[in-house]
Design a protein around this motif. Structure first.
Motif, PDB file in Angstrom:
ATOM      1  N   UNK A  12      17.258  34.536 -83.794  1.00  0.00           N
ATOM      2  CA  UNK A  12      17.053  34.359 -85.233  1.00  0.00           C
ATOM      3  C   UNK A  12      16.893  35.689 -85.948  1.00  0.00           C
ATOM      4  N   UNK A  13      16.461  36.722 -85.212  1.00  0.00           N
ATOM      5  CA  UNK A  13      16.209  38.025 -85.836  1.00  0.00           C
ATOM      6  C   UNK A  13      17.396  38.967 -85.744  1.00  0.00           C
ATOM      7  N   UNK A  14      18.098  38.957 -84.614  1.00  0.00           N
ATOM      8  CA  UNK A  14      19.144  39.947 -84.371  1.00  0.00           C
ATOM      9  C   UNK A  14      20.518  39.435 -84.799  1.00  0.00           C
ATOM     10  N   UNK A  15      21.383  40.337 -85.274  1.00  0.00           N
ATOM     11  CA  UNK A  15      22.685  39.926 -85.790  1.00  0.00           C
ATOM     12  C   UNK A  15      23.754  39.760 -84.718  1.00  0.00           C
ATOM     13  N   UNK A  16      23.350  39.522 -83.499  1.00  0.00           N
ATOM     14  CA  UNK A  16      24.294  39.343 -82.398  1.00  0.00           C
ATOM     15  C   UNK A  16      23.735  38.286 -81.454  1.00  0.00           C
ATOM     16  N   UNK A  17      24.579  37.648 -80.650  1.00  0.00           N
ATOM     17  CA  UNK A  17      24.084  36.638 -79.713  1.00  0.00           C
ATOM     18  C   UNK A  17      23.090  37.245 -78.712  1.00  0.00           C
ATOM     19  N   UNK A  18      22.082  36.474 -78.372  1.00  0.00           N
ATOM     20  CA  UNK A  18      21.065  36.907 -77.411  1.00  0.00           C
ATOM     21  C   UNK A  18      20.960  35.862 -76.312  1.00  0.00           C
ATOM     22  N   UNK A  19      21.051  36.313 -75.082  1.00  0.00           N
ATOM     23  CA  UNK A  19      20.897  35.412 -73.942  1.00  0.00           C
ATOM     24  C   UNK A  19      20.015  36.093 -72.906  1.00  0.00           C
ATOM     25  N   UNK A  20      18.862  35.500 -72.659  1.00  0.00           N
ATOM     26  CA  UNK A  20      17.923  36.053 -71.699  1.00  0.00           C
ATOM     27  C   UNK A  20      18.198  35.505 -70.303  1.00  0.00           C
ATOM     28  N   UNK A  21      17.825  36.288 -69.318  1.00  0.00           N
ATOM     29  CA  UNK A  21      17.975  35.878 -67.916  1.00  0.00           C
ATOM     30  C   UNK A  21      16.607  35.535 -67.343  1.00  0.00           C
ATOM     31  N   UNK A  22      16.582  34.567 -66.457  1.00  0.00           N
ATOM     32  CA  UNK A  22      15.362  34.167 -65.750  1.00  0.00           C
ATOM     33  C   UNK A  22      15.609  34.363 -64.255  1.00  0.00           C
ATOM     34  N   UNK A  23      14.780  35.176 -63.626  1.00  0.00           N
ATOM     35  CA  UNK A  23      14.930  35.498 -62.209  1.00  0.00           C
ATOM     36  C   UNK A  23      13.667  35.056 -61.475  1.00  0.00           C
ATOM     37  N   UNK A  24      13.810  34.152 -60.536  1.00  0.00           N
ATOM     38  CA  UNK A  24      12.665  33.635 -59.784  1.00  0.00           C
ATOM     39  C   UNK A  24      12.476  34.412 -58.492  1.00  0.00           C
ATOM     40  N   UNK A  25      11.217  34.654 -58.152  1.00  0.00           N
ATOM     41  CA  UNK A  25      10.882  35.353 -56.919  1.00  0.00           C
ATOM     42  C   UNK A  25       9.629  34.769 -56.300  1.00  0.00           C
ATOM     43  N   UNK A  26       9.272  35.256 -55.131  1.00  0.00           N
ATOM     44  CA  UNK A  26       8.093  34.738 -54.441  1.00  0.00           C
ATOM     45  C   UNK A  26       6.806  35.053 -55.191  1.00  0.00           C
ATOM     46  N   UNK A  27       6.807  36.141 -55.968  1.00  0.00           N
ATOM     47  CA  UNK A  27       5.593  36.577 -56.654  1.00  0.00           C
ATOM     48  C   UNK A  27       5.592  36.243 -58.134  1.00  0.00           C
ATOM     49  N   UNK A  28       6.535  35.428 -58.598  1.00  0.00           N
ATOM     50  CA  UNK A  28       6.531  35.039 -59.991  1.00  0.00           C
ATOM     51  C   UNK A  28       7.937  34.918 -60.562  1.00  0.00           C
ATOM     52  N   UNK A  29       7.984  34.675 -61.834  1.00  0.00           N
ATOM     53  CA  UNK A  29       9.238  34.534 -62.568  1.00  0.00           C
ATOM     54  C   UNK A  29       9.389  35.698 -63.539  1.00  0.00           C
ATOM     55  N   UNK A 163      15.108  49.991 -87.708  1.00  0.00           N
ATOM     56  CA  UNK A 163      16.323  49.177 -87.612  1.00  0.00           C
ATOM     57  C   UNK A 163      16.385  48.321 -88.870  1.00  0.00           C
ATOM     58  N   UNK A 164      17.593  48.241 -89.497  1.00  0.00           N
ATOM     59  CA  UNK A 164      17.704  47.544 -90.780  1.00  0.00           C
ATOM     60  C   UNK A 164      18.800  46.485 -90.775  1.00  0.00           C
ATOM     61  N   UNK A 165      19.343  46.198 -89.592  1.00  0.00           N
ATOM     62  CA  UNK A 165      20.459  45.250 -89.527  1.00  0.00           C
ATOM     63  C   UNK A 165      20.056  43.841 -89.184  1.00  0.00           C
ATOM     64  N   UNK A 166      18.840  43.423 -89.541  1.00  0.00           N
ATOM     65  CA  UNK A 166      18.360  42.093 -89.205  1.00  0.00           C
ATOM     66  C   UNK A 166      19.189  41.000 -89.876  1.00  0.00           C
ATOM     67  N   UNK A 167      19.146  39.830 -89.301  1.00  0.00           N
ATOM     68  CA  UNK A 167      19.801  38.686 -89.925  1.00  0.00           C
ATOM     69  C   UNK A 167      19.104  38.364 -91.246  1.00  0.00           C
ATOM     70  N   UNK A 168      19.907  38.065 -92.252  1.00  0.00           N
ATOM     71  CA  UNK A 168      19.362  37.751 -93.572  1.00  0.00           C
ATOM     72  C   UNK A 168      19.427  36.258 -93.876  1.00  0.00           C
ATOM     73  N   UNK A 169      19.997  35.489 -92.949  1.00  0.00           N
ATOM     74  CA  UNK A 169      20.165  34.056 -93.186  1.00  0.00           C
ATOM     75  C   UNK A 169      19.128  33.218 -92.446  1.00  0.00           C
ATOM     76  N   UNK A 170      18.087  33.851 -91.915  1.00  0.00           N
ATOM     77  CA  UNK A 170      17.024  33.125 -91.227  1.00  0.00           C
ATOM     78  C   UNK A 170      15.676  33.602 -91.755  1.00  0.00           C
ATOM     79  N   UNK A 171      14.634  32.874 -91.402  1.00  0.00           N
ATOM     80  CA  UNK A 171      13.271  33.253 -91.788  1.00  0.00           C
ATOM     81  C   UNK A 171      12.534  33.850 -90.593  1.00  0.00           C
TER      82      UNK A 171
END
Length: 215
Positions: A12-29, A163-171
């Motif tokens: 919602x904030x950045x002007x480009x697609x964002x996709x986070x990764x989730x990596x599971x391990x024995x000591x946490x995520x 940084x000043x390139x935030x999305x202007x079409x969201x809150x």
């Protein structure tokens, strides 16, 4: 849910697609930007689509709490990185600032400034110690429960016009403040559970009727 909600906020904030990764391990995520399996690390998130885009580092390590009902953050890092190119080839980006949390460390919440300082060298010289770089120091900025959040960091970048390139079409700014308020409420409730007897005593002092739970 944590990763999905964070991803939705960043998108919602950045002007480009964002996709986070989730990596599971024995000591946490672990949650962060795209996962580089070869280097076994998260890739910083470009703030925009330009070739010289600043980069946002976002990483969290989570584990279940003692009750097993909720998760807790074991450590986290978010910061602003500068792209570097040498001989026409991209190099590892250079951090400008890092905001970190490491559970069990003193101070648990701290900030690293990547800058040079002759004044800092003078201070170490006066104290008779070896010089340390500013980025090696852990400047305290919070406690284990109340500490800066990624939402505050984005608002900081916005407020200081880094940084000043935030999305202007969201809150997204309103979303950031709402998420910060929810975080503070969760932490406050956790404090109540941790210091139940002390808080009950203070409530009685203020005139409340408080009874211990039935056993």
């Amino acid at each position: 849910m944590f990763a999905a909600e964070l991803e939705e906020f960043l998108a919602a904030a950045l002007p480009r697609p964002v996709e986070l990764a989730v990596v599971e391990g024995d000591d946490g995520i672990r949650v962060g930007g795209a996962w580089d399996a070869g280097a076994r690390k998260f890739v910083p998130i470009p703030l925009d689509e330009t070739a010289t885009s600043l980069l946002l580092r976002v990483e969290f390590k989570l584990a279940d709490d003692r009750s097993g009902e909720f998760f807790r953050v074991l450590n986290s890092t978010f910061g602003l990185l500068i792209p570097v190119e040498k001989g026409g080839k991209a190099k590892d980006p250079v951090p400008l600032v890092r905001v970190e949390f490491e559970r069990g460390q003193t101070p648990p919440a701290h900030i690293h400034f990547h800058t040079s300082s002759s004044t800092l060298g003078w201070v170490y010289g006066r104290a008779g110690g070896a010089y340390r770089r500013a980025e090696d120091l852990h400047f305290p900025i919070g406690s284990q429960r109340f500490r800066p959040t990624i939402e505050e960091f984005l608002l900081f970048l916005d407020q200081e016009r880094l940084f000043r390139g935030w999305r202007s079409d969201t809150d997204w700014r309103s979303q950031a403040r709402r998420r910060m308020a929810e975080y503070e409420q969760r932490q406050a409730l956790a404090m109540v559970a941790h210091y139940a007897e002390d808080i009950a005593g203070e409530l009685r002092r203020l005139g409340w009727s408080v009874a211990p739970p039935l056993t």
